[in-house]
Design a protein around this motif. Structure first.
Motif, PDB file in Angstrom:
ATOM      1  N   HIS A 119      -0.651   4.248   0.240  1.00 57.44           N
ATOM      2  CA  HIS A 119      -1.213   5.482   1.136  1.00 57.44           C
ATOM      3  C   HIS A 119      -1.651   4.585   2.579  1.00 57.44           C
ATOM      4  O   HIS A 119      -2.161   3.553   2.344  1.00 57.44           O
ATOM      5  CB  HIS A 119      -2.485   5.962   0.497  1.00 57.44           C
ATOM      6  CG  HIS A 119      -2.117   6.671  -0.989  1.00 57.44           C
ATOM      7  ND1 HIS A 119      -1.130   7.705  -0.930  1.00 57.44           N
ATOM      8  CD2 HIS A 119      -2.255   6.079  -2.163  1.00 57.44           C
ATOM      9  CE1 HIS A 119      -1.245   8.019  -2.188  1.00 57.44           C
ATOM     10  NE2 HIS A 119      -1.768   7.125  -3.035  1.00 57.44           N
ATOM     11  N   GLY A 143     -12.133  -2.511  -4.208  1.00 57.82           N
ATOM     12  CA  GLY A 143     -11.450  -1.315  -3.921  1.00 57.82           C
ATOM     13  C   GLY A 143     -11.421  -0.412  -5.289  1.00 57.82           C
ATOM     14  O   GLY A 143     -11.267  -0.988  -6.078  1.00 57.82           O
ATOM     15  N   VAL A 196     -10.778   4.317  -2.027  1.00 53.47           N
ATOM     16  CA  VAL A 196     -11.801   3.668  -1.059  1.00 53.47           C
ATOM     17  C   VAL A 196     -12.220   2.183  -1.217  1.00 53.47           C
ATOM     18  O   VAL A 196     -12.128   1.855  -2.334  1.00 53.47           O
ATOM     19  CB  VAL A 196     -12.982   4.582  -1.224  1.00 53.47           C
ATOM     20  CG1 VAL A 196     -13.806   4.570  -2.387  1.00 53.47           C
ATOM     21  CG2 VAL A 196     -14.029   4.378  -0.190  1.00 53.47           C
ATOM     22  N   ARG A 199       0.818  -1.180   0.147  1.00 54.43           N
ATOM     23  CA  ARG A 199      -0.122   0.026  -0.013  1.00 54.43           C
ATOM     24  C   ARG A 199       0.813   1.307   0.095  1.00 54.43           C
ATOM     25  O   ARG A 199       1.790   1.402   0.696  1.00 54.43           O
ATOM     26  CB  ARG A 199      -0.902   0.027   1.328  1.00 54.43           C
ATOM     27  CG  ARG A 199      -1.874  -1.237   1.269  1.00 54.43           C
ATOM     28  CD  ARG A 199      -2.786  -1.239   2.267  1.00 54.43           C
ATOM     29  NE  ARG A 199      -3.741  -2.304   2.206  1.00 54.43           N
ATOM     30  CZ  ARG A 199      -4.346  -2.877   3.235  1.00 54.43           C
ATOM     31  NH1 ARG A 199      -3.987  -2.266   4.477  1.00 54.43           N
ATOM     32  NH2 ARG A 199      -5.106  -3.727   3.069  1.00 54.43           N
ATOM     33  N   ASP A 248     -13.094   1.692   4.643  1.00 56.53           N
ATOM     34  CA  ASP A 248     -11.863   2.560   4.455  1.00 56.53           C
ATOM     35  C   ASP A 248     -11.725   3.602   3.464  1.00 56.53           C
ATOM     36  O   ASP A 248     -12.184   3.235   2.458  1.00 56.53           O
ATOM     37  CB  ASP A 248     -10.714   1.886   5.109  1.00 56.53           C
ATOM     38  CG  ASP A 248     -10.323   0.698   3.931  1.00 56.53           C
ATOM     39  OD1 ASP A 248     -10.288   0.983   2.851  1.00 56.53           O
ATOM     40  OD2 ASP A 248      -9.977  -0.350   4.321  1.00 56.53           O
ATOM     41  N   ILE A 249     -10.985   4.375   3.543  1.00 54.36           N
ATOM     42  CA  ILE A 249     -10.273   5.405   2.635  1.00 54.36           C
ATOM     43  C   ILE A 249      -8.940   5.897   2.751  1.00 54.36           C
ATOM     44  O   ILE A 249      -8.492   5.805   3.712  1.00 54.36           O
ATOM     45  CB  ILE A 249     -11.507   6.763   2.797  1.00 54.36           C
ATOM     46  CG1 ILE A 249     -11.160   7.969   1.411  1.00 54.36           C
ATOM     47  CG2 ILE A 249     -11.080   7.386   3.909  1.00 54.36           C
ATOM     48  CD1 ILE A 249     -12.202   8.566   1.293  1.00 54.36           C
ATOM     49  N   SER A 250      -8.406   6.145   1.664  1.00 55.37           N
ATOM     50  CA  SER A 250      -7.125   6.659   1.783  1.00 55.37           C
ATOM     51  C   SER A 250      -6.901   7.970   0.562  1.00 55.37           C
ATOM     52  O   SER A 250      -7.721   8.030   0.117  1.00 55.37           O
ATOM     53  CB  SER A 250      -6.002   5.589   1.444  1.00 55.37           C
ATOM     54  OG  SER A 250      -6.148   5.406   0.236  1.00 55.37           O
ATOM     55  N   ARG A 297      -4.343   3.860   5.078  1.00 56.97           N
ATOM     56  CA  ARG A 297      -6.030   3.666   5.093  1.00 56.97           C
ATOM     57  C   ARG A 297      -6.536   4.257   6.517  1.00 56.97           C
ATOM     58  O   ARG A 297      -5.895   3.756   7.599  1.00 56.97           O
ATOM     59  CB  ARG A 297      -6.176   2.446   4.951  1.00 56.97           C
ATOM     60  CG  ARG A 297      -5.948   1.736   3.525  1.00 56.97           C
ATOM     61  CD  ARG A 297      -6.499   0.721   2.811  1.00 56.97           C
ATOM     62  NE  ARG A 297      -6.195   0.636   1.463  1.00 56.97           N
ATOM     63  CZ  ARG A 297      -6.216  -0.368   0.846  1.00 56.97           C
ATOM     64  NH1 ARG A 297      -6.690  -1.645   1.435  1.00 56.97           N
ATOM     65  NH2 ARG A 297      -5.587  -0.398  -0.373  1.00 56.97           N
ATOM     66  N   THR A 298      -7.719   4.888   6.612  1.00 55.51           N
ATOM     67  CA  THR A 298      -8.385   5.185   7.641  1.00 55.51           C
ATOM     68  C   THR A 298      -9.933   4.534   7.616  1.00 55.51           C
ATOM     69  O   THR A 298     -10.456   4.734   6.540  1.00 55.51           O
ATOM     70  CB  THR A 298      -8.431   6.700   7.603  1.00 55.51           C
ATOM     71  OG1 THR A 298      -6.994   7.305   7.529  1.00 55.51           O
ATOM     72  CG2 THR A 298      -9.210   7.205   8.882  1.00 55.51           C
TER      73      THR A 298
END
Length: 89
Positions: A8, A83, A39, A6, A33-35, A10-11
């Motif tokens: 980025h 994704g 998403v 990855r 999650d999103i980055s 992820r949150t």
């Protein structure tokens, strides 16, 4: 041992999104999650299954004003969803 590729961080984010696909139509789903790069969209019943490389339009729902519609590309599929990567990445 698998390495994490990855780019980025992820949150976790649980938001409702409308996803529009030229052949599959549209659906209302949740995000996991999103980055900065994309998403993950959760599909509970397997009724909306785009292919890797497909282009979709996504829009966050439930905000006080309409969110922008973003063009995204399917880059990953799993048993519980797919994704998406921002098309300009």
């Amino acid at each position: 041992m698998q390495t994490d590729r990855r780019e980025h961080i992820r949150t976790a984010l649980n938001a409702k999104v409308r996803v529009v696909h030229n052949d599959l139509g549209e659906g209302l789903f949740s995000t996991r999650d999103i980055s900065d790069g994309g998403v993950f969209v959760v599909v509970e019943d397997g009724s909306f299954v785009p292919e890797i490389g497909d282009v979709v339009i996504i829009q966050v729902q439930g905000l006080p004003v309409p969110a922008p519609e973003l063009t995204m590309v399917v880059v990953r599929k799993s048993v519980d969803g797919f994704g998406l990567q921002f098309a300009d990445e």
